[in-house]
Structure formats: structure tokens, C-alpha cells
Design an enzyme around this catalytic site. Structure first.
Site, PDB file in Angstrom:
ATOM      1  CG  ASN A  95      -1.846   1.202   1.283  1.00  0.00           C
ATOM      2  OD1 ASN A  95      -2.414   1.567   0.253  1.00  0.00           O
ATOM      3  ND2 ASN A  95      -2.017   1.811   2.447  1.00  0.00           N
ATOM      4  CG  HIS A 107      -0.953   6.528   4.468  1.00  0.00           C
ATOM      5  ND1 HIS A 107      -2.325   6.665   4.320  1.00  0.00           N
ATOM      6  CD2 HIS A 107      -0.589   7.381   5.458  1.00  0.00           C
ATOM      7  CE1 HIS A 107      -2.772   7.547   5.206  1.00  0.00           C
ATOM      8  NE2 HIS A 107      -1.742   7.997   5.903  1.00  0.00           N
ATOM      9  CB  SER A 147       4.993   5.363   4.177  1.00  0.00           C
ATOM     10  OG  SER A 147       5.382   6.448   4.995  1.00  0.00           O
ATOM     11  CG  ASP A 202      -2.939   3.783   6.248  1.00  0.00           C
ATOM     12  OD1 ASP A 202      -2.907   3.192   5.165  1.00  0.00           O
ATOM     13  OD2 ASP A 202      -3.752   4.697   6.498  1.00  0.00           O
TER      14      ASP A 202
HETATM   15  C1  GRF Z   1      -2.480   9.000  -3.084  1.00  0.00           C
HETATM   16  O1  GRF Z   1      -2.089  10.145  -2.390  1.00  0.00           O
HETATM   17  C2  GRF Z   1      -2.263   7.769  -2.254  1.00  0.00           C
HETATM   18  O2  GRF Z   1      -1.123   7.838  -1.469  1.00  0.00           O
HETATM   19  C3  GRF Z   1      -3.489   7.769  -1.379  1.00  0.00           C
HETATM   20  O3  GRF Z   1      -4.527   8.173  -2.227  1.00  0.00           O
HETATM   21  C4  GRF Z   1      -3.991   8.961  -3.279  1.00  0.00           C
HETATM   22  C5  GRF Z   1      -4.354   8.282  -4.557  1.00  0.00           C
HETATM   23  O4  GRF Z   1      -3.978   9.025  -5.678  1.00  0.00           O
HETATM   24  N1  GRF Z   1      -3.671   6.492  -0.736  1.00  0.00           N
HETATM   25  P1  GRF Z   1      -4.048   8.391  -7.117  1.00  0.00           P
HETATM   26  O5  GRF Z   1      -5.435   7.789  -7.276  1.00  0.00           O
HETATM   27  O6  GRF Z   1      -2.974   7.366  -7.258  1.00  0.00           O
HETATM   28  O7  GRF Z   1      -3.857   9.560  -8.046  1.00  0.00           O
END
Ligand code: GRF
Length: 225
Positions: free
Chosen positions: A113, A115, A142, A151
Site C-alpha cells: 500500500n 500512504h 510511505s 496503514d
Molecule cells: C495517493 O495520495 C495515495 O497515497 C493515497 O490516495 C492517493 C491516490 O492518488 N492512498 P491516485 O489515485 O494514485 O492519483
């Protein structure tokens, strides 16, 4: 990269615009990531990332969470869909659903994942706003293996960016997102090259060494994506 290198079958889960998905697609197109995206699956029919995937010729699927009575039923349908593509790695790229323990356990050591915070700081929602409110001088993103704690799994790779005095959520999120797009292809490449794994005690291992903390990337670090 060696054209004959084996490719890793991957399924990517999204909920929104899919810019991280796009970064992964670019890295593959630039021959920097030995990965075959078998499918992109969204829990939202209107996720912009579905169009990006289709444009790249990638199979897409929607498992609409609103059509299921509870998390367990949704996760069972999601798992069945994923299994149809036989991935070696499941990549959560802006997938905004809390997953059940059974689902997480099934993909233990095979699910990453991203985050947008310097975990363990600010897990969950609104990390940029919370980092600004806390007066952080540094913020970032991260990559971690997914465990039952939201997370909360072992962090593998982290990008740090400075927080500027006049930052808003929008400007800070944009600075972090730029780094996210460098981080994810790199972490996936490590996994594809079998340099990165989760050991039986739940520790992330890179190049046969247990990571006691994440590998840190800054805006200045050269990352070849
Ligand atoms: C990113 O900031 C990711 O870290 C978070 O949600 C956002 C998704 O952006 N979990 P995208 O859909 O990849 O443009």
C-alpha cells in the site's frame, strides 16, 4: 533491463484518479519495471483510473462496494475477482477501503500500500491536513506491506519532503504526490526482483537484511523512473 527478465503478475486496486497507477504504467512502458498488470480493479464505477487503465490496454473490473451488505461480502467478491487474475502481488494504489482480516491474511506478504504520510505518523484520513495542523517541518509518503492495522504494516520505503511556510493541503499534497510516483515503481521493482519480502515474523526484508526502518528517498535522491 533485460528484455527476457521474468515479469511479475500484478493486480492493482484503485478507488480514484489513478495517478500512482499511471506512474507504474509509465515505468513498465519505459522498460524499468518487470511487471505485467493483469487487471485494475476499482470499488467505484466512476474512478478516473479505470479510464487510464483502459487507455493503456489493461483489463479493468469494478466491484462496487455499495452493492454488498457488509465488508466481508465485498471482500469475498473482491478476492474472487482478484484470484481470477492469479497475481503474485496486489498493489493498493489509492484504494480507499478498510479490508477485513481474512482478506489481508490471504494476501499477507503479497500486498503493498502507499500512504501519503511519514508513517507511523498520520495513518488514516486527511494526513496532509493533519501534518499541517501539527506544524510538521517534514511530510511525505510511505510504502508498506499491508497488515490488519490500517496503514500500520512494516514500512519499506519513504519519501520525505519539506513543508513550506505557506503550504496549503493542495500544495503539500502535490509535492508529496510527485514523490509517490517515484516510490511505488521502485518498491514494486524490488519485489519483482525478489529483493523485497515479508519474513515469517512480519518484518520487511530487503536484500536479505531485515529493515529496522524504511529506506529513505528525498527530493534530491536519484530514482531511475
Ligand atoms: C495517493 O495520495 C495515495 O497515497 C493515497 O490516495 C492517493 C491516490 O492518488 N492512498 P491516485 O489515485 O494514485 O492519483
Amino acid at each position: 533491463m533485460n528484455a527476457a527478465a521474468p515479469t511479475l503478475p500484478v493486480v492493482i486496486l484503485i478507488s480514484g484518479r489513478g495517478s500512482n497507477l499511471q506512474a507504474i504504467v509509465h515505468a513498465i512502458a519505459n522498460d524499468r519495471l518487470p511487471v505485467d498488470i493483469r487487471a485494475v480493479i476499482s470499488n467505484r464505477p466512476d474512478a478516473g483510473g479505470l479510464q487510464r487503465a483502459a487507455q493503456a490496454g489493461i483489463t479493468t473490473a469494478v466491484i462496487d462496494h455499495s452493492l454488498y451488505p457488509d465488508r466481508a461480502a465485498f471482500d469475498a467478491a473482491l478476492q474472487e475477482c482478484i484470484e481470477g487474475f492469479q497475481p503474485a502481488l496486489v498493489v493498493l494504489a489509492g484504494f480507499m477501503r478498510i479490508l477485513t482480516a481474512g482478506f489481508v491474511h490471504h494476501y499477507q506478504g503479497r500486498m503493498l500500500n502507499i500512504h501519503p504520510s511519514l508513517l507511523p505518523d498520520f495513518p488514516g484520513l486527511h494526513p496532509h491536513q493533519r501534518a499541517l495542523e501539527a506544524g510538521c517541518k517534514e511530510h511525505g509518503a510511505s510504502i508498506h506491506f499491508v497488515t490488519e492495522a490500517v496503514d500500520g504494516g512494516p514500512v519499506v520505503l519513504q519519501a520525505r519532503v519539506p513543508v513550506q511556510p505557506h503550504d496549503t493541503v493542495t500544495t503539500l499534497a502535490a509535492r508529496v504526490l510527485e514523490q509517490e510516483h517515484r516510490l511505488y515503481p521502485l518498491a514494486i521493482r524490488w519485489f519483482a526482483e525478489q529483493r523485497l519480502r515479508l519474513d515469517n515474523s512480519g518484518h520487511a526484508v530487503l536484500d536479505d537484511r531485515v529493515l529496522t526502518g524504511p529506506v529513505i528517498v528525498t527530493q534530491e535522491t536519484e530514482v531511475s523512473f
